[in-house]
Design an enzyme around this catalytic site. Structure first.
Site, PDB file in Angstrom:
ATOM      1  N   TYR A 248       0.826  -1.216   0.000  1.00  0.00           N
ATOM      2  CA  TYR A 248       0.000   0.000   0.000  1.00  0.00           C
ATOM      3  C   TYR A 248       0.859   1.264   0.000  1.00  0.00           C
ATOM      4  O   TYR A 248       0.331   2.361   0.161  1.00  0.00           O
ATOM      5  CB  TYR A 248      -0.910   0.016   1.228  1.00  0.00           C
ATOM      6  CG  TYR A 248      -2.039  -0.976   1.159  1.00  0.00           C
ATOM      7  CD1 TYR A 248      -1.784  -2.328   1.033  1.00  0.00           C
ATOM      8  CD2 TYR A 248      -3.362  -0.562   1.240  1.00  0.00           C
ATOM      9  CE1 TYR A 248      -2.806  -3.251   0.983  1.00  0.00           C
ATOM     10  CE2 TYR A 248      -4.397  -1.482   1.182  1.00  0.00           C
ATOM     11  CZ  TYR A 248      -4.107  -2.820   1.063  1.00  0.00           C
ATOM     12  OH  TYR A 248      -5.120  -3.732   1.012  1.00  0.00           O
TER      13      TYR A 248
ATOM     14  N   LYS B 237       4.406 -13.851   5.849  1.00  0.00           N
ATOM     15  CA  LYS B 237       4.621 -14.917   4.869  1.00  0.00           C
ATOM     16  C   LYS B 237       6.130 -15.006   4.641  1.00  0.00           C
ATOM     17  O   LYS B 237       6.622 -14.927   3.510  1.00  0.00           O
ATOM     18  CB  LYS B 237       3.849 -14.578   3.579  1.00  0.00           C
ATOM     19  CG  LYS B 237       3.819 -15.678   2.550  1.00  0.00           C
ATOM     20  CD  LYS B 237       2.841 -16.786   2.849  1.00  0.00           C
ATOM     21  CE  LYS B 237       2.935 -17.890   1.816  1.00  0.00           C
ATOM     22  NZ  LYS B 237       2.129 -19.073   2.156  1.00  0.00           N
TER      23      LYS B 237
ATOM     24  N   ASP C 173      -5.279  -5.734   6.263  1.00  0.00           N
ATOM     25  CA  ASP C 173      -6.512  -5.322   5.590  1.00  0.00           C
ATOM     26  C   ASP C 173      -7.424  -6.532   5.410  1.00  0.00           C
ATOM     27  O   ASP C 173      -8.606  -6.509   5.747  1.00  0.00           O
ATOM     28  CB  ASP C 173      -6.145  -4.719   4.227  1.00  0.00           C
ATOM     29  CG  ASP C 173      -7.299  -3.973   3.586  1.00  0.00           C
ATOM     30  OD1 ASP C 173      -8.345  -3.802   4.250  1.00  0.00           O
ATOM     31  OD2 ASP C 173      -7.168  -3.558   2.432  1.00  0.00           O
TER      32      ASP C 173
ATOM     33  N   ASP D 112      -1.476 -17.657   5.800  1.00  0.00           N
ATOM     34  CA  ASP D 112      -2.505 -18.590   5.328  1.00  0.00           C
ATOM     35  C   ASP D 112      -2.957 -19.507   6.471  1.00  0.00           C
ATOM     36  O   ASP D 112      -4.154 -19.728   6.684  1.00  0.00           O
ATOM     37  CB  ASP D 112      -2.043 -19.392   4.092  1.00  0.00           C
ATOM     38  CG  ASP D 112      -0.563 -19.756   4.133  1.00  0.00           C
ATOM     39  OD1 ASP D 112       0.127 -19.375   5.097  1.00  0.00           O
ATOM     40  OD2 ASP D 112      -0.091 -20.430   3.199  1.00  0.00           O
TER      41      ASP D 112
END
Ligand code: NAD
Length: 362
Positions: free
Chosen positions: A125, A192, A250, A226
């Site tokens: 972002y 991640k 988000d 995940d």
């Protein structure tokens, strides 16, 4: 009694209706606020040439605290999100999004009490993007190939994902301090890092360093994003405060909003060292604009967060209790809550009628 001077940005879409409802509840609760209205949104482009006028930023700088309704971001138009701009301009590096169960929402889960702390200024972002076919994109693609970093197809658009030591340290430290100050016991850093070694890997390394400083006072753990999604859905009781880079924050905050009954009741706050801007998680819901049907609860709960920030805990508690009562009774609720409970919107009430019911319970 202190008069709080607050910048009010109604926004567009359903924003003006839900912010008006919020103002009427705060007024009825007896909080002394002097509102300074400020504009933001795509509709200003023609008149002012910008969706975020300098006067709006100046107002927040002067008042330190603002509350806003949602603002529409036209998709793929080259128009930068007002929200992203505001967060960057005022260095509002924290996006605080609590997700807690309320009665009568028809939510799939009960007894959820999570806090999402999302980094607000970096990651995908950051707004550093290169359009497909542009000279800049071609240059970057050539650099990657020449330097041996890797091949990128020539017809690619590129968005950068910067994650810094500074940004990671301050967001994770903020999450830990928030946890301690609010009687929370555990902080989970989400990443991640197994794939994105230099961005998420850095976030994880710094998060662990910060977490070590809280040993004995907080439990600190990390999860891969995940697996974290699955864990939240299957065993939400294992989580307390989650701290995440921007994009995962988000997405996961919407996931958590869904667990407690949807966007209509999910509040948020953008917080920096100097300024705080409160706003619901949801967007401008253009199809409901001007129809007096939107649920103002998320805006109201954002105001509850604002009142706590202003030291008005008693009024905040009273408004929260009134909201709980109205939702629990289930007779004066908006379409989204009605539908979640009965499968139909029949018998739902409008934005104004709902906020009047909250006022009647104060
Ligand atoms: P949205 O949140 O506006 O709508 C998603 C769904 O939730 C829709 O079905 C909508 O009708 C419903 N919904 C949202 N708020 C509701 C409420 N208060 N009461 C009842 N139902 C509600 O998301 P979107 O459609 O993806 O986005 C619309 C616009 O809002 C886009 O331009 C987007 O960029 C913008 N947006 C702004 C903000 C912000 O200002 N902070 C946040 C998210 C999206």
């Amino acid at each position: 009694m202190t008069t709080h001077r607050i910048t009010l940005i109604p926004g567009d879409g359903i924003g003006p209706e839900i912010t008006t409802a919020m103002q009427s509840v705060l007024e009825a609760a007896g909080v002394d606020i002097s509102w300074e209205k400020a504009e933001a949104g795509a509709h200003l482009m023609e008149r002012l040439g910008t969706p975020l006028p300098e006067a709006t930023i100046d107002s927040i700088r002067a008042n330190k605290v603002a509350i806003k309704g949602p603002v529409t971001t036209p998709v793929g138009s080259g128009f930068r999100s007002v929200n992203v701009q505001l967060r960057k301009e005022l260095d509002l590096f924290v996006n605080l999004r609590p997700a807690f169960s309320l009665p009568g929402t028809g939510a799939r889960y009960e007894d959820i009490d999570l806090v999402i702390v999302r980094e607000n200024t970096e990651d995908l972002y950051a707004g550093i993007e290169f359009e497909e076919g542009s000279l800049e994109a071609a240059g970057l693609i050539a650099y990657c190939e020449e330097s041996g970093a890797g091949r990128i197809r020539p017809d690619s658009g590129i968005s950068l994902k910067p994650i810094s030591v500074t940004g990671s340290r301050r967001i994770v430290s903020w999450a830990c301090e928030y946890a301690l100050a609010n009687g929370r016991t555990k902080v989970t850093a989400v990443h991640k890092a197994n794939i994105l070694k230099y961005s998420d890997g850095l976030f994880l390394r710094v998060a662990r360093e910060v977490g070590e400083g809280y040993a004995g006072r907080l439990q600190f753990e990390d999860r891969i994003v995940d697996a974290c999604c699955m864990g939240l859905v299957m065993r939400p009781e294992e989580f307390d405060v989650l701290v995440l880079p921007n994009l995962y924050g988000d997405i996961i905050s919407d996931l958590c909003a869904g667990m407690v009954g949807g966007l209509g009741i999910a509040p948020g706050a953008n917080i920096g060292e100097e300024y705080a801007v409160f706003e619901p998680v949801h967007g401008s819901a253009p199809k409901y604009a001007g129809k007096n049907v939107a649920n103002p609860t998320a805006e109201l709960l954002s105001a509850v967060l604002m009142l706590r920030h202003l030291g008005e805990a008693e009024a905040a508690d009273r408004i929260l209790t009134a909201i709980r009562q109205v939702l629990n009774e289930g007779t004066a609720v908006t379409y989204d809550i009605r539908r979640a409970n009965t499968g139909s919107t029949d018998g739902s009430v409008g934005t104004t009628e709902y906020s009047n019911a909250v006022i009647a319970h104060l």
